[in-house]
Design an enzyme around this catalytic site. Structure first.
Site, PDB file in Angstrom:
ATOM      1  N   GLU A 113       0.865  -1.191   0.000  1.00 10.56           N
ATOM      2  CA  GLU A 113       0.000   0.000   0.000  1.00 10.56           C
ATOM      3  C   GLU A 113       0.897   1.235   0.000  1.00 10.56           C
ATOM      4  O   GLU A 113       2.073   1.140   0.320  1.00 10.56           O
ATOM      5  CB  GLU A 113      -0.866   0.037   1.275  1.00 10.56           C
ATOM      6  CG  GLU A 113      -1.823  -1.113   1.408  1.00 10.56           C
ATOM      7  CD  GLU A 113      -2.485  -1.147   2.798  1.00 10.56           C
ATOM      8  OE1 GLU A 113      -2.558  -0.104   3.477  1.00 10.56           O
ATOM      9  OE2 GLU A 113      -2.907  -2.244   3.198  1.00 10.56           O
ATOM     10  N   LYS A 115       2.316   4.590   1.607  1.00  8.90           N
ATOM     11  CA  LYS A 115       2.429   5.142   2.959  1.00  8.90           C
ATOM     12  C   LYS A 115       2.022   6.611   2.870  1.00  8.90           C
ATOM     13  O   LYS A 115       2.791   7.472   2.446  1.00  8.90           O
ATOM     14  CB  LYS A 115       3.846   4.997   3.504  1.00  8.90           C
ATOM     15  CG  LYS A 115       3.956   5.397   4.955  1.00  8.90           C
ATOM     16  CD  LYS A 115       5.232   4.863   5.575  1.00  8.90           C
ATOM     17  CE  LYS A 115       5.255   5.027   7.081  1.00  8.90           C
ATOM     18  NZ  LYS A 115       5.026   6.379   7.569  1.00  8.90           N
ATOM     19  N   ASP A 117       1.122  10.301   3.795  1.00  8.26           N
ATOM     20  CA  ASP A 117       1.764  11.174   4.767  1.00  8.26           C
ATOM     21  C   ASP A 117       0.717  12.029   5.483  1.00  8.26           C
ATOM     22  O   ASP A 117       0.515  13.193   5.162  1.00  8.26           O
ATOM     23  CB  ASP A 117       2.804  12.044   4.056  1.00  8.26           C
ATOM     24  CG  ASP A 117       3.900  12.477   5.006  1.00  8.26           C
ATOM     25  OD1 ASP A 117       3.870  12.054   6.179  1.00  8.26           O
ATOM     26  OD2 ASP A 117       4.781  13.238   4.570  1.00  8.26           O
ATOM     27  N   TYR A 230      -7.787   1.719   6.099  1.00  8.31           N
ATOM     28  CA  TYR A 230      -7.003   0.517   5.808  1.00  8.31           C
ATOM     29  C   TYR A 230      -7.159  -0.646   6.792  1.00  8.31           C
ATOM     30  O   TYR A 230      -6.668  -1.729   6.529  1.00  8.31           O
ATOM     31  CB  TYR A 230      -5.525   0.820   5.563  1.00  8.31           C
ATOM     32  CG  TYR A 230      -4.816   1.737   6.544  1.00  8.31           C
ATOM     33  CD1 TYR A 230      -4.574   1.348   7.848  1.00  8.31           C
ATOM     34  CD2 TYR A 230      -4.377   2.996   6.124  1.00  8.31           C
ATOM     35  CE1 TYR A 230      -3.907   2.188   8.725  1.00  8.31           C
ATOM     36  CE2 TYR A 230      -3.711   3.852   7.006  1.00  8.31           C
ATOM     37  CZ  TYR A 230      -3.477   3.437   8.304  1.00  8.31           C
ATOM     38  OH  TYR A 230      -2.833   4.267   9.172  1.00  8.31           O
ATOM     39  N   LYS A 318      10.778   3.386   3.229  1.00 13.32           N
ATOM     40  CA  LYS A 318      10.732   4.839   3.046  1.00 13.32           C
ATOM     41  C   LYS A 318      11.528   5.262   1.825  1.00 13.32           C
ATOM     42  O   LYS A 318      12.658   4.826   1.631  1.00 13.32           O
ATOM     43  CB  LYS A 318      11.320   5.531   4.290  1.00 13.32           C
ATOM     44  CG  LYS A 318      10.567   5.204   5.577  1.00 13.32           C
ATOM     45  CD  LYS A 318       9.527   6.239   5.876  1.00 13.32           C
ATOM     46  CE  LYS A 318      10.140   7.342   6.675  1.00 13.32           C
ATOM     47  NZ  LYS A 318       9.163   8.103   7.430  1.00 13.32           N
ATOM     48  N   CYS A 410       9.163  49.666  -1.699  1.00  6.27           N
ATOM     49  CA  CYS A 410       8.882  48.586  -2.650  1.00  6.27           C
ATOM     50  C   CYS A 410       9.962  48.539  -3.739  1.00  6.27           C
ATOM     51  O   CYS A 410      10.252  49.561  -4.366  1.00  6.27           O
ATOM     52  CB  CYS A 410       7.503  48.814  -3.275  1.00  6.27           C
ATOM     53  SG  CYS A 410       7.147  47.689  -4.624  1.00  6.27           S
ATOM     54  N   CYS A 413       8.127  49.768  -7.213  1.00  9.24           N
ATOM     55  CA  CYS A 413       7.578  51.103  -7.472  1.00  9.24           C
ATOM     56  C   CYS A 413       8.114  52.148  -6.510  1.00  9.24           C
ATOM     57  O   CYS A 413       7.842  53.334  -6.667  1.00  9.24           O
ATOM     58  CB  CYS A 413       6.055  51.059  -7.389  1.00  9.24           C
ATOM     59  SG  CYS A 413       5.449  50.850  -5.704  1.00  9.24           S
ATOM     60  N   CYS A 428       3.416  46.392   0.121  1.00 11.86           N
ATOM     61  CA  CYS A 428       3.579  47.664  -0.559  1.00 11.86           C
ATOM     62  C   CYS A 428       2.186  48.279  -0.610  1.00 11.86           C
ATOM     63  O   CYS A 428       1.245  47.642  -1.067  1.00 11.86           O
ATOM     64  CB  CYS A 428       4.098  47.436  -1.981  1.00 11.86           C
ATOM     65  SG  CYS A 428       3.812  48.840  -3.066  1.00 11.86           S
ATOM     66  N   CYS A 433       0.980  50.127  -7.771  1.00 10.57           N
ATOM     67  CA  CYS A 433       2.290  49.472  -7.944  1.00 10.57           C
ATOM     68  C   CYS A 433       2.250  48.546  -9.158  1.00 10.57           C
ATOM     69  O   CYS A 433       1.414  47.656  -9.243  1.00 10.57           O
ATOM     70  CB  CYS A 433       2.640  48.678  -6.695  1.00 10.57           C
ATOM     71  SG  CYS A 433       4.128  47.679  -6.886  1.00 10.57           S
TER      72      CYS A 433
HETATM   73  S1  IVH Z   1      -0.678   0.519   8.884  1.00 11.22           S
HETATM   74  C1  IVH Z   1       0.472  -1.134  12.905  1.00 11.22           C
HETATM   75  N1  IVH Z   1      -0.941   1.524   6.456  1.00 11.22           N
HETATM   76  O1  IVH Z   1       2.311   5.330   8.966  1.00 11.22           O
HETATM   77  C2  IVH Z   1       0.170  -0.658  11.569  1.00 11.22           C
HETATM   78  N2  IVH Z   1      -0.066   2.891   8.181  1.00 11.22           N
HETATM   79  O2  IVH Z   1       4.785   4.901  10.449  1.00 11.22           O
HETATM   80  C3  IVH Z   1       0.322   0.802  11.375  1.00 11.22           C
HETATM   81  N3  IVH Z   1       0.491   5.172   7.460  1.00 11.22           N
HETATM   82  O3  IVH Z   1       0.940   5.392  12.192  1.00 11.22           O
HETATM   83  C4  IVH Z   1      -0.585   1.365  10.423  1.00 11.22           C
HETATM   84  N4  IVH Z   1      -0.118   4.918   5.362  1.00 11.22           N
HETATM   85  O4  IVH Z   1      -0.148   6.874  10.390  1.00 11.22           O
HETATM   86  C5  IVH Z   1      -0.558   1.726   7.736  1.00 11.22           C
HETATM   87  N5  IVH Z   1      -1.199   2.295   4.275  1.00 11.22           N
HETATM   88  C6  IVH Z   1      -0.845   2.509   5.549  1.00 11.22           C
HETATM   89  C7  IVH Z   1      -0.332   3.738   5.983  1.00 11.22           C
HETATM   90  C8  IVH Z   1       0.053   3.906   7.310  1.00 11.22           C
HETATM   91  C9  IVH Z   1       0.372   5.746   6.264  1.00 11.22           C
HETATM   92  C10 IVH Z   1       1.035   5.817   8.674  1.00 11.22           C
HETATM   93  C11 IVH Z   1       0.207   5.596   9.914  1.00 11.22           C
HETATM   94  C12 IVH Z   1       1.144   4.950  10.893  1.00 11.22           C
HETATM   95  C13 IVH Z   1       2.470   5.362  10.362  1.00 11.22           C
HETATM   96  C14 IVH Z   1       3.535   4.414  10.801  1.00 11.22           C
END
Ligand code: IVH
Length: 670
Positions: A113, A115, A117, A230, A318, A410, A413, A428, A433
């Protein structure tokens, strides 16, 4: 009596919920925004007349109640763990090897999946209704932010038990996922904060987290957060045998589930997913910082267990940060459309994941102080999607570094620069301007405003510097001759531009309102204003108390609109725009034209001569309107082959039904 009203309310709610999913979750709306608003308005009207029938899961009840004083602490039913991180394919392969070893099996399947942010959130449903939204907190206890979570359009307030048949339709369950802010919503939120003299959020995640901590749900509602689900727990356990099934089930329950996911049977497939999304991440509407890999079979989760902090059955890979070090050659103040001076750093060119970066914004003086940057310093910069590169921190201080001071006058101008009390921004104050004029012309011609594509920066510079154009309305009196005399302008492109400017007069009212560049009035606000007033003159004449009646318009925006139309210079431009023939009115004028003027159509089933879209276009071109659902206001339901339930509804309401031949005849009639 009440029973039938109760039924009607119930039906309306179901209909609205269905459209909410189509619009917010699936991104495939079937009806126009206006029709959606109409449904909502009808619901609100009925609820207002019968307040005893209001329930918390009604789609009208997303925002409600007074700002909270604080958020109560709540214990999680099951600990919310975090993930271990890996930073290389080797580390990931090592993790995969350990999983197989611990499981005592080789045939392990994974789900990959994105990750996302954002910040993780637990949603507790009782009797199928959203009861609580809780932040992760320390993993054991989080904060109850329910009123804020309710405002997120992709969080269902209610899930019908029928949608959970596979799980024995439990009323009580828990969904976990990520709250995030898209890049676009982030830019909007920051633009608003800046305009209000507040400091910017550093990135979408901070912005989402900061928003979630707002005590006033109205502010949260305006910030447009999103939720991706999720995990699904029933009785404190994963409800289904596979994570991949969970994701599908959540989707079927009406949650938004990230579509970028894949079951991977081999390590090679995992690598493929990781590589693929490293290339695609910039194009996503939201930020991701890696990939999450989960063992698909949930029975193995118990077997593999967890350490104190993180499970052994999942891991994060990451992506490398898109950062680089470089030197600040200079810092200068750039003047924007509203006169705001923004410090911009000129950088020694540096490559950041394939893109050469030559400057970065420093946003404002507070940011410069916070970072403690001087000209000459070596800094770490970061590229985050479409957001202009940012300076993260000072890596090395220059021995002879120079401090940046905001100029007193400015740079464009020579007008006075002031900092209003309580504001971060320096401005300004010269309304004439040229820098402001240039920026406002570019805004006016922008794609989302009047959409005059040929009017670029180089041209605007020449037009303003030569004093040919002194306000946006002057664009409409430009001649081919005037333009052809400018640098880098051939006769052909001059002719094209004149034509394009002329075409832009047809742009709708909302675009015009947005194009005017009224402070705090973004695209959405402009649309709401157009829908509410249908006329620029009515907006100009409106008092602040009238303006706050409009959706998403608070006192600050109302004041800004009011002030804009009290300024003589602005009124002059508006008057010139009227003389030029721009569209100051909408809807009424639209309705009065065409042979199908004022008629509402609904299409159902397959047509023979044209697609549904074409039919809708033809009807609209003839002045009619096409809506997605049958109501008493519908004039005709056009019935094609294999019609849907709309036919029954039309029958029940006694709406006139016509065939394709009748429609063709109506369209052909003079
Ligand atoms: S699973 C124990 N799935 O990443 C499982 N987390 O670094 C933890 N996050 O706290 C959650 N996308 O806030 C999971 N597809 C995803 C995610 C995800 C982002 C975040 C989540 C978690 C953090 C862990």
């Amino acid at each position: 009596m009440t029973k039938s009203i109760k039924d009607e309310i119930g039906k309306l709610r179901e209909e609205i919920r269905g459209h909410e999913i189509l619009y917010y979750v699936k991104n495939q709306p079937e009806i126009s925004d206006r029709d959606f608003d109409e449904l909502m308005r009808r619901l609100i009207d009925l609820e207002r007349a019968h307040p005893e029938l209001i329930t918390p899961d009604s789609p009208s009840q997303r925002v409600g109640g007074e700002p909270a004083k604080e958020f109560p602490s709540v214990r999680h039913s099951v600990a919310m763990l975090s993930l271990d991180n890996t930073y290389s394919v080797e580390e990931l392969a090592e993790w995969d090897r350990r999983v197989r070893e611990l499981a005592g099996r080789e045939d392990i399947e994974y789900v990959a999946e994105l990750k996302l942010d954002g910040l993780s959130m637990s949603l507790v449903y009782e009797a199928g209704m959203l009861a609580r939204g809780i932040t992760r907190g320390d993993g054991t206890e989080g904060e109850d932010v329910t009123p804020n979570v309710r405002t997120i359009r992709t969080v269902p307030l209610r899930v019908a038990p029928a949608k959970m048949k596979a799980m024995g339709s439990p009323g009580r369950f828990e969904v976990r996922g990520e709250v995030l802010m898209t890049r676009k919503a982030f830019e909007e939120a920051n633009a608003q904060r800046e305009a209000a003299g507040e400091t910017r959020f550093a990135n979408p995640r901070n912005s989402a987290a900061g928003t979630m901590r707002q005590l006033d749900p109205k502010i949260v509602a305006a910030r447009r957060l999103d939720f991706f689900a999720y995990f699904l727990y029933v009785n404190r356990r994963q409800a289904l045998a596979k994570q991949s099934e969970t994701l599908d089930a959540l989707e079927a329950m009406g949650f938004k589930v990230n579509p970028h996911r894949r079951v991977c049977r081999t390590f090679g497939e995992l690598r493929g997913f990781i590589d693929e999304y490293e290339g695609r991440r910039e194009k996503l509407e939201y930020e991701i910082d890696g990939i999450v890999v989960k063992v698909d079979e949930t029975a193995l989760w118990d077997e593999l267990g967890a350490t104190a902090k993180s499970p052994r059955w999942a891991i994060a890979y990451k992506y490398p940060a898109r950062q680089a070090k470089t030197v600040i050659l200079d810092i200068r103040a750039q003047v924007g459309r509203t006169g705001t001076l923004t410090p911009v750093a000129d950088l020694k060119p540096v490559d950041v994941s394939g893109v050469t970066v030559t400057h970065a914004t420093l946003h404002n003086m507070d940011e410069i102080e916070r970072l403690g940057v001087h000209i000459g310093d070596t800094v770490v910069i970061q590229r985050a999607g479409e957001v202009i590169p940012q300076i993260l921190k000072v890596a090395e201080r220059a021995k002879d570094g120079r401090e940046f001071r905001m100029p007193k006058y400015c740079p464009v101008c020579g007008g006075a620069v002031v900092r209003s009390e309580g504001e971060v921004a320096y401005r300004c104050v010269n309304v004439a301007c040229p820098a402001q004029l240039k920026e406002s012309l570019l805004h006016f011609a922008g794609r989302r405003a009047m959409d005059i594509d040929g009017l670029g920066e180089a041209l605007v510079d020449q037009l303003v510097d030569a004093k040919i154009v002194q306000d946006a309305a002057d664009l409409y009196s430009l001649t081919e001759k005037q333009l052809a005399d400018l640098e880098r302008m051939g006769e052909k492109s001059a002719a094209n531009l004149v034509l394009e400017i002329k075409e832009s007069k047809k742009a709708g009212l909302a675009r015009l309102i947005y194009a005017l560049g009224i402070r705090y009035v973004g695209e959405r606000t402009a649309q709401w204003l157009a829908e509410h007033f249908h006329s620029l003159d009515r907006i100009a004449a409106a008092k602040e108390e009238d303006l706050v009646q409009v959706e998403e318009v608070g006192p600050r925006i109302a004041r800004s609109i009011y002030d804009f139309f009290r300024e003589r210079r602005n009124l002059k431009v508006v008057e010139k725009l009227r003389q030029a023939g721009l569209r100051f009115e909408e809807e009424k004028a639209h309705k009065a034209e065409g042979r199908l003027a004022g008629k509402q159509f609904v299409l159902t089933g397959m047509l023979e001569h044209f697609s549904r879209d074409e039919a809708a276009q033809r009807i609209e071109a003839a002045g009619g309107r096409v809506t997605g659902s049958v109501s008493k206001k519908t004039d005709y339901v056009v019935v094609g082959a294999e019609p849907g339930s709309k036919l029954d509804k039309a029958r029940a309401l006694g709406v006139k039904m016509i065939g394709e031949g009748d429609l063709l005849a109506l369209l052909a009639k003079r």
